[in-house]
Design an enzyme around this catalytic site. Structure first.
Site, mmCIF file in Angstrom:
data_model
loop_
_atom_site.group_PDB
_atom_site.id
_atom_site.type_symbol
_atom_site.label_atom_id
_atom_site.label_comp_id
_atom_site.label_asym_id
_atom_site.label_seq_id
_atom_site.Cartn_x
_atom_site.Cartn_y
_atom_site.Cartn_z
ATOM 1 N N ILE A 148 0.851 -1.190 0.000
ATOM 2 C CA ILE A 148 0.000 0.000 0.000
ATOM 3 C C ILE A 148 0.884 1.236 0.000
ATOM 4 O O ILE A 148 1.784 1.356 0.832
ATOM 5 C CB ILE A 148 -0.899 0.020 1.258
ATOM 6 N N CYS A 149 0.609 2.145 -0.922
ATOM 7 C CA CYS A 149 1.341 3.411 -0.953
ATOM 8 C C CYS A 149 0.526 4.431 -0.155
ATOM 9 O O CYS A 149 -0.462 4.977 -0.643
ATOM 10 C CB CYS A 149 1.515 3.870 -2.397
ATOM 11 N N LEU A 150 0.899 4.610 1.093
ATOM 12 C CA LEU A 150 0.178 5.507 1.988
ATOM 13 C C LEU A 150 1.221 6.174 2.878
ATOM 14 O O LEU A 150 1.977 5.487 3.569
ATOM 15 C CB LEU A 150 -0.824 4.689 2.824
#
Length: 147
Positions: free
Chosen positions: A84-86
């Protein structure tokens, strides 16, 4: 320190679970959790049930947990490995954050992707240029993998 904090978060989650989400340890290992996020209503993920793994580092909460989807999902900020790109899971992590807040942030990412910081540039391109096609593909993947 980590164990005490993880236990406290587990109790808080039991008392006041975030909307559309749940999480808890896998077996007896408090450093390894499984989480569930229900596809948010009014999103192409509606009706889907998405599973995630959460691995706490031994120096939690000073380092962020590793969170990944185990259910496949069509999203510009989540790749085929479930990464996840967060920002709050990386550079913007703060010890004040909790798993509850992380899960809510992931929920809001499902409703509101960030195509300008994609993990999957091709999906981001479709999201920006053909929203209807994006929604259709996201719904299709949700039916295929999350129902």
């Amino acid at each position: 320190m980590a164990l005490k904090r993880i236990n406290k978060e587990l109790q808080d989650l039991g008392r006041d679970p975030p909307a559309q989400c749940s999480a808890g340890p896998v077996g007896d290992d408090l450093f390894h959790w499984q989480a569930t996020i229900m596809g948010p209503p009014d999103s192409p993920y509606q009706g889907g049930v998405f599973f995630l793994t959460i691995h706490f580092p031994t120096d939690y909460p000073f380092k962020p947990p590793k969170v990944a989807f185990t259910t496949r999902i069509y999203h510009p900020n989540i790749n085929s490995n479930g990464s996840i790109c967060l920002d709050i899971l990386r550079s913007q992590w703060s010890p004040a954050l909790t798993i509850s807040k992380v899960l809510l942030s992931i929920c809001s990412l499902l409703c509101d992707p960030n195509p300008d910081d994609p993990l999957v540039p091709e999906i981001a391109r479709i999201y920006k240029t053909d929203r209807e096609k994006y929604n259709e593909l996201a719904r299709e993947w949700t039916r295929k993998y999350a129902m």
